[in-house]
Design a protein around this motif. Structure first.
Motif, mmCIF file in Angstrom:
data_model
loop_
_atom_site.group_PDB
_atom_site.id
_atom_site.type_symbol
_atom_site.label_atom_id
_atom_site.label_comp_id
_atom_site.label_asym_id
_atom_site.label_seq_id
_atom_site.Cartn_x
_atom_site.Cartn_y
_atom_site.Cartn_z
ATOM 1 N N ARG A 165 0.847 -1.203 0.000
ATOM 2 C CA ARG A 165 0.000 0.000 0.000
ATOM 3 C C ARG A 165 0.875 1.242 0.000
ATOM 4 O O ARG A 165 0.619 2.220 -0.719
ATOM 5 C CB ARG A 165 -0.931 0.018 1.229
ATOM 6 C CG ARG A 165 -2.085 -0.945 1.225
ATOM 7 C CD ARG A 165 -3.029 -0.788 0.042
ATOM 8 N NE ARG A 165 -3.568 0.545 -0.161
ATOM 9 C CZ ARG A 165 -4.719 0.985 0.325
ATOM 10 N NH1 ARG A 165 -5.458 0.195 1.092
ATOM 11 N NH2 ARG A 165 -5.150 2.197 0.043
ATOM 12 N N THR A 166 1.939 1.213 0.812
ATOM 13 C CA THR A 166 2.846 2.365 0.875
ATOM 14 C C THR A 166 3.573 2.562 -0.452
ATOM 15 O O THR A 166 3.697 3.689 -0.949
ATOM 16 C CB THR A 166 3.865 2.156 2.010
ATOM 17 O OG1 THR A 166 3.167 1.995 3.241
ATOM 18 C CG2 THR A 166 4.801 3.347 2.120
ATOM 19 N N LYS A 167 4.055 1.478 -1.038
ATOM 20 C CA LYS A 167 4.799 1.589 -2.290
ATOM 21 C C LYS A 167 3.922 2.083 -3.436
ATOM 22 O O LYS A 167 4.395 2.795 -4.328
ATOM 23 C CB LYS A 167 5.415 0.239 -2.649
ATOM 24 C CG LYS A 167 6.549 -0.183 -1.724
ATOM 25 C CD LYS A 167 7.701 0.800 -1.763
ATOM 26 C CE LYS A 167 8.859 0.372 -0.881
ATOM 27 N NZ LYS A 167 9.956 1.378 -0.853
ATOM 28 N N LEU A 168 2.671 1.728 -3.426
ATOM 29 C CA LEU A 168 1.770 2.191 -4.473
ATOM 30 C C LEU A 168 1.547 3.704 -4.384
ATOM 31 O O LEU A 168 1.415 4.383 -5.411
ATOM 32 C CB LEU A 168 0.435 1.450 -4.376
ATOM 33 C CG LEU A 168 0.484 -0.011 -4.844
ATOM 34 C CD1 LEU A 168 -0.754 -0.762 -4.361
ATOM 35 C CD2 LEU A 168 0.617 -0.099 -6.354
ATOM 36 N N VAL A 169 1.508 4.224 -3.171
ATOM 37 C CA VAL A 169 1.413 5.683 -3.015
ATOM 38 C C VAL A 169 2.690 6.333 -3.528
ATOM 39 O O VAL A 169 2.658 7.343 -4.238
ATOM 40 C CB VAL A 169 1.151 6.052 -1.547
ATOM 41 C CG1 VAL A 169 1.197 7.569 -1.370
ATOM 42 C CG2 VAL A 169 -0.201 5.515 -1.096
ATOM 43 N N GLN A 170 3.836 5.755 -3.190
ATOM 44 C CA GLN A 170 5.104 6.311 -3.679
ATOM 45 C C GLN A 170 5.166 6.281 -5.197
ATOM 46 O O GLN A 170 5.753 7.178 -5.817
ATOM 47 C CB GLN A 170 6.265 5.514 -3.088
ATOM 48 C CG GLN A 170 6.447 5.676 -1.593
ATOM 49 C CD GLN A 170 7.586 4.828 -1.053
ATOM 50 O OE1 GLN A 170 8.338 4.229 -1.802
ATOM 51 N NE2 GLN A 170 7.698 4.758 0.265
ATOM 52 N N ALA A 171 4.577 5.275 -5.805
ATOM 53 C CA ALA A 171 4.630 5.145 -7.265
ATOM 54 C C ALA A 171 3.844 6.239 -7.975
ATOM 55 O O ALA A 171 3.950 6.382 -9.192
ATOM 56 C CB ALA A 171 4.103 3.775 -7.686
ATOM 57 N N GLU A 172 3.069 7.033 -7.241
ATOM 58 C CA GLU A 172 2.343 8.146 -7.844
ATOM 59 C C GLU A 172 3.191 9.406 -7.940
ATOM 60 O O GLU A 172 2.677 10.491 -8.205
ATOM 61 C CB GLU A 172 1.081 8.452 -7.019
ATOM 62 C CG GLU A 172 0.056 7.325 -7.049
ATOM 63 C CD GLU A 172 -1.137 7.599 -6.148
ATOM 64 O OE1 GLU A 172 -0.968 8.352 -5.162
ATOM 65 O OE2 GLU A 172 -2.226 7.068 -6.423
ATOM 66 N N ASP A 173 4.500 9.273 -7.764
ATOM 67 C CA ASP A 173 5.437 10.391 -7.835
ATOM 68 C C ASP A 173 5.160 11.232 -9.087
ATOM 69 O O ASP A 173 5.191 10.715 -10.204
ATOM 70 C CB ASP A 173 6.864 9.835 -7.885
ATOM 71 C CG ASP A 173 7.916 10.921 -7.949
ATOM 72 O OD1 ASP A 173 7.560 12.117 -7.894
ATOM 73 O OD2 ASP A 173 9.100 10.578 -8.056
ATOM 74 N N PRO A 174 4.877 12.535 -8.920
ATOM 75 C CA PRO A 174 4.583 13.369 -10.090
ATOM 76 C C PRO A 174 5.705 13.384 -11.127
ATOM 77 O O PRO A 174 5.451 13.623 -12.305
ATOM 78 C CB PRO A 174 4.386 14.766 -9.475
ATOM 79 C CG PRO A 174 4.013 14.512 -8.061
ATOM 80 C CD PRO A 174 4.754 13.275 -7.653
ATOM 81 N N ALA A 175 6.952 13.139 -10.696
ATOM 82 C CA ALA A 175 8.064 13.161 -11.640
ATOM 83 C C ALA A 175 7.976 12.013 -12.638
ATOM 84 O O ALA A 175 8.403 12.157 -13.789
ATOM 85 C CB ALA A 175 9.394 13.084 -10.882
#
Length: 855
Positions: A165-175
Motif C-alpha cells: 500500500r505504501t509503495k503504491l502511493v510512492q509510485a504516484e510520484d509526479p516526476a
C-alpha cells in the motif's frame, strides 16, 4: 510429473480453483528485505512492458503443486509444496492494488479480485483462491476481504500488505507516475515460474530439491567475453593480448561489466538492463551478422572507453583541473547513476566535440541537477531512467554541453529552478533528507563559496554537521524562540519547523562540552573557527527564527550561483510533490500511531493550516484521519474527504487502528510520531542517520571518544545515573559485547556492539546511548536498523525485544514504533530492578544473534 514455465495469470487467473498451503509448511516469512527486492523487480518489469526487443521477463523460481486429497471434479484444489511465499506475496500485492484503485476505478478493482483473489459465489474458506496455513489464514482473509483483524507486532502478512500500500502511493510520484494497472500487468504477465505439477504418488520433494540446488553463476562479463572470443577464430590471440588483457587488468570484473553496459547505453540503447547485457549485445551482433573485424572493433572501443570509465572511478587520473574537480565532487557524491551522462561527455570530448571548459560546464549541470533535487527533496527513484536515456535523447542540433542543459531542463526531469531552491532552503528539513555525506558536501561547497584566502583542508579536518540551535534546546533557547513564534504557534512548533533547515546548520569540529549551551556560549567558539560561515554566525547578536531565515536567504543566493539553474522557468509541480510526500508518509504510518498537523508540516517544510486544508479537501489520502491536533484530539475543522466515510466515528476508527486514549480523551502521546519519526519512516536505514552517529568503530581516537561521552553524561545526568550507565556498560562487556563510540565531535554516543571490533558492517547493536544535551540522557532502541539485520529481520523477534524492554518501570514503547528508533530515559536505570531486567534483555539479544542462521 509435468514441469513448464508459466505466468501468474496463466496459473491463477479466471479458474475456480484453490491453492492450499499445507499445515506442515512454515508460516509466511518474507521480511521487508525480500519485499523490497521484489518491488524493484516489479518496477523494472513495468518499464519493460511493450518493449518490442523482447526483453527478458523476471524469473521468480519454482512452484511445486500436488493434487489435494480434498480435490473435487468441479473444484480443483492443489497443495503448494513449494512456492507458497511467492504466491502469498503476489496475492497481497494484488489485494493492495485492488484497494488502491477502488475509489476511482471500482470496475478494475472488482476484476482484480475476481481474477486472482477469490472464487466468486463460493463461501467460507473455498472463497479464497489461495488458502494459507492456519496461522496466517485470519490475517490473510482480512486483507483479501478488506476487513480488520487482530494482529500482533510480528504479523508478516499484514506488514506485507501495508508495504505494498505504501509503495503504491510512492509510485504516484509526479516526476514519473506509474499506473497501478501497469504494476498489475507486470506482476501477472512479466514474472515467470517453473510450475511443477505432480500426480498422486509422485515424489514432489525430490524435484523440489533439484530445482533449488544452485551453483556459482557466470557473470554477464564472463558470458560476453566467452562469446566474443569464440567469434574471433583467427584474430583472437592478438586482440586478447593487445586490447582485452590490458582492459581486464585495469578493471575488476564488476567494473568491466559496468563498462560493457555503459557501452551499450552510449550506443543508444536506453532500455537495456545490466543483467540483460549479454543477451542484448549478442542480439546486436547476431542481427548484423557481425564478422571478426566488427567484433575486434567492439573490443577496441571498450578499450578506448575504459580510459573514460577509469576517470569516473579514479578522478585523479583526469589531467584537466576543472574537469577533475567536477568528477571528484560527483565521485564523492557517489553519483554512480549519472555514469551514462558522464561517459558521454568524456567520450565526446575525446572525439573533439567539446573542450575542457565545455566539458566542465556540462558536468556542472549534472552536479547541479543532483544537488538541487536533494535540497528540494525530490525522490531519486527515477534518476536511473533519466540518466540512462541521456545518450539516446541528447539533442543533435546544439553543442554537447548546451544539449545536456536543455535535456535536463525539460519539464518531466524536475530540475528545481531558483525560486524553488530559495523556498526549500528556507523551509525544508534538509538534515532529514538524503545521505549524510551528501549533506556535508553541500555545506562544504557553500563554505568554499566565501573564497577564504586560507581555505580549510576538508579531507583532514574531520568536520561534522552542527545544529546552531540545538536539536535538544535548553530553557534559554526555548525562551528566545518564544519571542519569534507566530500566531497559534508554540516555541516547540517553531523549533521543529526550523531546527533541520539549512539556515541552522554548519560544519564544525568544536569541543563537545559546548554543544547545547545558549548561543552566547557558542559565539566564542564559532569566532575562533577557521570557517567563514561560522564567523558570520558568531557575529549575530542572537540566534532565533529571524537570524536562521536571514542566513537561509544568504545561503540560497550562494547556492543559486554554485549550482546552475535549468534553462527556463518550465512547468513545475513543487506543491504537488510536497503533497505526494505527505501522502507517502501517511500511507507508511504503522498501526497504533498518530501524528499532528504540526509534525507533518515540519516534516514537509509547510504550515500546519495548509496541511489541514489539503487533507480536508483531498479524497483518498490513506490515514488522513490519523492526523490530530497537538493535544491528540480530532481537529474541530476535521471532515471526511470521501463521501463514503461520512458519518464514521473518527475515534472508533482510531481505536480500531490500535490507538489508545487517555482518561481525558486524548490520543496516547506515546503513540505520536514526531517530524523526525516521520522522516525515518521513509528513510533507508542503511543511508539515513545523524551526523553524530555515523561511526561506532574502534581506533586511535577511541579513548578520547569514550572520555568525551562520559564527560557529557556527567555534565547532564545525576551521579546515580552515571554510575548506573557505567554498570550497564560493564555488564554488556561481561556478556561478550564491546562499546563503540560515535565519531561526532559535538555530541558523541555509546553503542552496545556485538561482533568483531573494528570491522564495519560485521556487527550489530540493540541500543545507542546519548548524553542528555540539557534534558537528561537517553537510550535509543534501534528497531529501524535491526529490521535489516538478521535475525532481527524477523518482526516477531523485534516485537519480543520491545515486550522485554517494556517490563522495565518507566518504559512504555508502543507497538507502532517497532520500525522506528524510540528512546527511554537513562535515569530509569537508577532502579536496580530495571538494570537487572535490561541486562537480561541484552543477554537474550546476544543469544538470538549468536544462534542466527548464516547469511
Amino acid at each position: 510429473m509435468q514441469a513448464k514455465e508459466t505466468l501468474l495469470a496463466d496459473l491463477v487467473q479466471g479458474k475456480k480453483q484453490q491453492f492450499q498451503v499445507p499445515l506442515y509448511q512454515r508460516t509466511y516469512s518474507w521480511t521487508e528485505r525480500q519485499l523490497a527486492q521484489l518491488w524493484r523487480d516489479i518496477l523494472e518489469q513495468v518499464g519493460l512492458l511493450g518493449n518490442e526487443d523482447g526483453a527478458s521477463t523476471h524469473f521468480l523460481g519454482s512452484v511445486v503443486l500436488a493434487p489435494s486429497p480434498q480435490n473435487a471434479p468441479t473444484f480443483n484444489r492443489w497443495l503448494v509444496v513449494d512456492g507458497q511465499q511467492r504466491l502469498t506475496t503476489l496475492s497481497l500485492a494484488l489485494a493492495a492494488i485492488r484497494d488502491h484503485i477502488a475509489g476511482d476505478r471500482g470496475d478494475e478493482a472488482e476484476r482484480i479480485e475476481e481474477d486472482y483473489l477469490v472464487n466468486k459465489r463460493m463461501h467460507g474458506t473455498d472463497r479464497f483462491r489461495l488458502l494459507p496455513t492456519q496461522a496466517d489464514r485470519a490475517q490473510y482473509a482480512a486483507q483479501v476481504n478488506g476487513t480488520t483483524a487482530e494482529h500482533g507486532a510480528g504479523d508478516r502478512v499484514a506488514a506485507a500488505y501495508q508495504f505494498f500500500r505504501t509503495k503504491l502511493v510512492q509510485a504516484e510520484d509526479p516526476a514519473e507516475p506509474v499506473d497501478p494497472l501497469r504494476i498489475e500487468e507486470a506482476i501477472t504477465t512479466r514474472l515467470t515460474f517453473v510450475a511443477v505439477t505432480a500426480e498422486r504418488g509422485d515424489n514432489v520433494h525430490r524435484i523440489f530439491e533439484s530445482l533449488n540446488n544452485t551453483g556459482l553463476k557466470l557473470s554477464q562479463a564472463d558470458l560476453l567475453r566467452n562469446y566474443l572470443f569464440m567469434k574471433l577464430r583467427t584474430r583472437g590471440e592478438h586482440v586478447y593480448e593487445t586490447y582485452w588483457l590490458p582492459l581486464q587488468e585495469s578493471l575488476s570484473n564488476e567494473e568491466l561489466e559496468q563498462l560493457m553496459w555503459l557501452n551499450l547505453v552510449l550506443d543508444g540503447d536506453d532500455r537495456v538492463r545490466r543483467q540483460d547485457l549479454y543477451t542484448a549485445q549478442q542480439q546486436r551482433f547476431e542481427k548484423r551478422a557481425a564478422d571478426e573485424p566488427e567484433i575486434e572493433e567492439y573490443i577496441k572501443q571498450l578499450h578506448r572507453r575504459s580510459a573514460h570509465f577509469r576517470k569516473l572511478i579514479h578522478p585523479r587520473e583526469e589531467p584537466s583541473p576543472a574537469v577533475r574537480s567536477c568528477l571528484e565532487r560527483l565521485h564523492d557524491w557517489q553519483a554512480v547513476v549519472t555514469h551514462p551522462a558522464l561517459m558521454l561527455v568524456l567520450d565526446r570530448r575525446a572525439r573533439g566535440e567539446l573542450d575542457d571548459t565545455d566539458a566542465a560546464r556540462a558536468l556542472s549541470y549534472v552536479e547541479s541537477f543532483l544537488v538541487r533535487r536533494t535540497i528540494c527533496r525530490i525522490p531519486t527513484n527515477n534518476l536511473n531512467r533519466i540518466f540512462q536515456s541521456v545518450p539516446a535523447q541528447l539533442p543533435r542540433d546544439v553543442p554537447v554541453a548546451d544539449g545536456l542543459h536543455r535535456l535536463l531542463s525539460s519539464d518531466n526531469r524536475f530540475w528545481p529552478d531558483d525560486a524553488e531552491l530559495r523556498d526549500k532552503i528556507r523551509t525544508a528539513p534538509f538534515y532529514r533528507y538524503g545521505r549524510p555525506h551528501q549533506r556535508r558536501i553541500v555545506l562544504q561547497r557553500l563554505e568554499e563559496s566565501h573564497g577564504h584566502p586560507e581555505p580549510v583542508d576538508f579531507a583532514t579536518a574531520h568536520l561534522t554537521i552542527e545544529h546552531v540551535m540545538p536539536q535538544a534546546p535548553g530553557d534559554a533557547w526555548m525562551r528566545m524562540l518564544d519571542e519569534d513564534t507566530m500566531l497559534g504557534e508554540s516555541a516547540e512548533d517553531l523549533h521543529a519547523r526550523l531546527q533541520h533547515t539549512l539556515g541552522n546548520l554548519t560544519l564544525t569540529a568544536v569541543n563537545a562540552e559546548l554543544s547545547n549551551h545558549p548561543f552566547e556560549r557558542k559565539q566564542d567558539l564559532l569566532k575562533a573557527s577557521h570557517l567563514e560561515m561560522n564567523r558570520r554566525i558568531a557575529a549575530a547578536e542572537r540566534w532565533g527564527a529571524v537570524e536562521i531565515l536571514a542566513r537561509a536567504d544568504d545561503l540560497a543566493e550562494r547556492a543559486a550561483v554554485l549550482w546552475p539553474a535549468p534553462l527556463r522557468d518550465v512547468r513545475r509541480a513543487e506543491r504537488s510533490r510536497d503533497w505526494h510526500l505527505a501522502h507517502q508518509v501517511l500511507a507508511a504510518l504503522p498501526p497504533g500511531t498518530w501524528t499532528s498537523y504540526g509534525d507533518l508540516a515540519a516534516f514537509l517544510g509547510s504550515g500546519a493550516q495548509a496541511v489541514g486544508n489539503h487533507l480536508a479537501n483531498t479524497p483518498g489520502v490513506i490515514n488522513a484521519y490519523r492526523v490530530l491536533n497537538s493535544e491528540g484530539r480530532v481537529s474541530d475543522g476535521f471532515r471526511w474527504a470521501t463521501p463514503r466515510d461520512e458519518g464514521d466515528d473518527v475515534r472508533a476508527r482510531l481505536a480500531a487502528d490500535g490507538i489508545a486514549f487517555t482518561a481525558a480523551g486524548a490520543a496516547d502521546p506515546a503513540q505520536r510520531l514526531s517530524a523526525d519519526d516521520l522522516a525515518r519512516l521513509l528513510a533507508d536505514p542503511d543511508e539515513e542517520g545523524d551526523e553524530d552517529a555515523s561511526a561506532a568503530g574502534t581506533g586511535d581516537g577511541e579513548e578520547t571518544r569514550a572520555a568525551r561521552f562520559r564527560r557529557q553524561l556527567a555534565a547532564d545526568d545525576s551521579p546515580a545515573t552515571v554510575a548506573a550507565v557505567e554498570e550497564l556498560l560493564a555488564s554488556w562487556e561481561a556478556l561478550g559485547g564491546w562499546i563503540g563510540h560515535g565519531a561526532g565531535q559535538t555530541t558523541t554516543s555509546a553503542y552496545l556492539m556485538l561482533g568483531a571490533a573494528g570491522l564495519p558492517g560485521k556487527g550489530i547493536w540493540p541500543l545507542t546511548l546519548y548524553p542528555g544535551s540539557g534534558r537528561g540522557g537517553t537510550a535509543e532502541v534501534v528497531f529501524q536498523y535491526l529490521a535489516s539485520r538478521r535475525p532481527f529481520t524477523d518482526r516477531a523477534l523485534r516485537a519480543e525485544l520491545l515486550a522485554r524492554l517494556n517490563t522495565m518501570d518507566g518504559v512504555d514503547i508502543p507497538e507502532g514504533k517497532l520500525d522506528l528508533r524510540p528512546a527511554f530515559r537513562l535515569e530509569i536505570l537508577d532502579d536496580p530492578r530495571n538494570r537487572a531486567l535490561l541486562t537480561e534483555t541484552l543477554a537474550w539479544f546476544r543469544d538470538r544473534w549468536e544462534t542466527r542462521e548464516a547469511d
